[in-house]
Design a protein around this motif. Sequence first.
Motif, PDB file in Angstrom:
ATOM      1  N   PRO A  46       0.816  -1.220   0.000  1.00 50.85           N
ATOM      2  CA  PRO A  46       0.000   0.000   0.000  1.00 50.85           C
ATOM      3  C   PRO A  46       0.848   1.268   0.000  1.00 50.85           C
ATOM      4  O   PRO A  46       0.470   2.264  -0.631  1.00 50.85           O
ATOM      5  N   ALA A  47       1.995   1.238   0.666  1.00 54.00           N
ATOM      6  CA  ALA A  47       2.854   2.426   0.690  1.00 54.00           C
ATOM      7  C   ALA A  47       3.358   2.750  -0.708  1.00 54.00           C
ATOM      8  O   ALA A  47       3.410   3.925  -1.106  1.00 54.00           O
ATOM      9  N   VAL A  48       3.708   1.728  -1.457  1.00 52.31           N
ATOM     10  CA  VAL A  48       4.170   1.959  -2.833  1.00 52.31           C
ATOM     11  C   VAL A  48       3.069   2.606  -3.660  1.00 52.31           C
ATOM     12  O   VAL A  48       3.287   3.560  -4.417  1.00 52.31           O
ATOM     13  N   VAL A  49       1.844   2.105  -3.490  1.00 55.51           N
ATOM     14  CA  VAL A  49       0.715   2.658  -4.251  1.00 55.51           C
ATOM     15  C   VAL A  49       0.459   4.113  -3.860  1.00 55.51           C
ATOM     16  O   VAL A  49       0.212   4.976  -4.707  1.00 55.51           O
ATOM     17  N   ILE A  50       0.524   4.400  -2.579  1.00 50.64           N
ATOM     18  CA  ILE A  50       0.273   5.774  -2.119  1.00 50.64           C
ATOM     19  C   ILE A  50       1.325   6.719  -2.680  1.00 50.64           C
ATOM     20  O   ILE A  50       1.011   7.810  -3.177  1.00 50.64           O
ATOM     21  N   ILE A  51       2.574   6.322  -2.635  1.00 49.79           N
ATOM     22  CA  ILE A  51       3.656   7.205  -3.094  1.00 49.79           C
ATOM     23  C   ILE A  51       3.561   7.431  -4.592  1.00 49.79           C
ATOM     24  O   ILE A  51       3.717   8.546  -5.094  1.00 49.79           O
ATOM     25  N   ASP A  52       3.259   6.384  -5.321  1.00 48.40           N
ATOM     26  CA  ASP A  52       3.224   6.528  -6.779  1.00 48.40           C
ATOM     27  C   ASP A  52       1.937   7.158  -7.291  1.00 48.40           C
ATOM     28  O   ASP A  52       1.870   7.624  -8.417  1.00 48.40           O
TER      29      ASP A  52
END
Lengths: 671, 49
Positions: free
Chosen positions: A213-219
């Motif tokens: 989820p962190a990757v999705v939020i950042i991107d």
Amino acid sequence: VKRTAWWLIVGSLGLFVLGDIVYDTLVVGFGHDTGYPYADIIYLIAYPCFAAGLYGVSVAQFRRDAAIDGAIVAASVSAVIWHWVVTPVIESSSGAPMERVVTVLYPVMDIVLMIAIVHAVFTLTRWRPSVWLLLCGLAMMLVGDTVYVQLVADGTPNSVAGIDALWPVSYLLLACAAVHPSMRDLWQGADVGPAQYSRARMAMLGAALFAAPAVVIIDNGDSTPAAALAILTGVAAILVAWRIARLVADANRSREVISESEARFRALVQYATDIVSVIAYGGEITYASPAIVDILGCPPDAVVGTNAYDLVHPDDIAAVDKALDELLMNPTQPVTFEMRVRNVDNTYRWIQATCTNQLDEPSVAGHRRQLPRCRRAQAHGRVQHQRDARARDAARGPTAPAHVPRAAPGARGLRRPRPRGHPAGGGGHQHVPHHGGALGARRARARDRPPLPGGDGALRDRPPRRAHRDQRHRHRRAADSARARPQHGLITVWSLRVVSPDDERLIALLDVYLGEDRNPDAAQRSVLERTRDLIALTVDRAAQTHRLGYMALHDNLTGLPNRALVIDRLHHALARLGDRHTTVAVLFIDLDRFKVVNDGLGHDTGDELLVEVGKRLTATVRRQDTVARLGGDEFVVVCEDLADESLAEELAARAAEALSEPFTLTRARCR
Amino acid sequence: VLPLVLGSGVLIALVNLADPSDIARSIVFNLLGVVAFGAAVIGVRRNRR
């Protein structure tokens, strides 16, 4: 395996160094743009070697839960690396196809190395300096690789100053890990049991859940729906991790409490001055505390696995059987008795033993989960031998009788079954020494066992005794019955003590077995109690009948056969004469001046004299002869199977001689 | 072990701060790598049981 694994790590370190030398030679010395393919080949061989070595070092402590945890973290890190490193490299790489593949293989190898690292960390037993050096070196290497690949993907490999320094520093740290003496103890030691979930470990697992989820939020920071979904997913993941962490904390706390309690009780037993031993089904000693060294002189290992009866003095075995029977008939009441047990030098020592029935204690009787239901009918016992007083040893001497307390009165009535522990006695027979049943059956084999270390095997040669042999047969039947019952699904027993109506003496046990675990209801209880009373009356009536029959044929003063019985035996003896070449003699004996004794010294003295005369006559004649009292001072001896008349005369002379000796009575001396 | 790590770190920092040529840096770093490899071999041999 472990040393080979360390050599793999060192070898891979050499390959990294060799790859650096080849790379610098090609790039700096010969002016090539890259080290492809020679340096890349060496590097790509070094990575799996290092991962294999790291796995080999920690494989001795492999645990499935640690491997799963490692897979969780490695999967999350791999997702991040793939998204931010591998994908850009694939998209931006140029050149020959094989060169692009080689470029992509670097982050893939980093993922492989990461999995090995996480597994090694989760299987660590202790954090030692060598571990820190090893992990720091690996982390530095991975950071250098990741940053460098990212810079290559961006087309600016030399934009970050000092990136080249990460690799030699990581090599030095890895070398220090190999040099440090603590490397011997890494991932070594006994089984550490279930994984200990610390806060750091739970935090790491929670962070792994939140990685994607962190990757999705950042991107996708500018896309509200995607970011919202990612945030909600991350929050849910964190809550789940929190919940699991609380469960794990509770489990860890319970484990610590149990461990402390176990350690405390173990210390109490280990350092007790009394012997504490556990006797399992069959009489086998399964545990003996170290105090046995001080008391009996033999180490615990010498007696564990042997039969408890091997240590008991032969003359005390019956007393031990009786005490254990009482223990099983009254499971809630400890039984204390005294007996002689064998020292290591084959001498005997008096001890006082207190037995408690621990059948309801799974830790003593066995693990409940591992016990099939059929084992419920087997018997276990726990015996605590209390240390004797040395002064009492000297005072009592080696032949003093053992004191065996009787069962406490008033312990009759319905006893809620002790399903697992109820004895092995068969239903329908008389008082069955349930516990002793198994013990007795094993005792026969126990005689053939070797003595304690240092002994001369005296117990092995003791003669068998009829009483014990009969008891063994009874015990074998009880044990066979115990083994057969579980096969029919009989798991519960309702047991009633049948006692004599007159003196409350135990005369039988009434056991009712059934295949369900429950108490009897009121009607069943009434039937059982009535049945018990009927059995008691029947047994008592049979005993009374037997007693009346005995009284009708015997003299109640001397216990000798009376006139009726001796006449009957005389008839039988005369009837058998036709078949044999022998004869029958009848000796009539009366005491002269017996009236003087009665009148002068009293009837008590006269009775005492008659009893003594009967004893002397019985001791004088042969086993097949019958000594009877006809009445008053008249006795008769029926001698059967006499070869000739001279033998009858010899018997008469022996009787007269025996009676000619003076009689020492309570009040006088007669002749 | 600790003096070795500290000494090597100081050496690497000095080399980077001095911003030497690629050749000098390559030589120094590769020498450190060889030293590390040799130390690792000695360490495993010494610590084996």
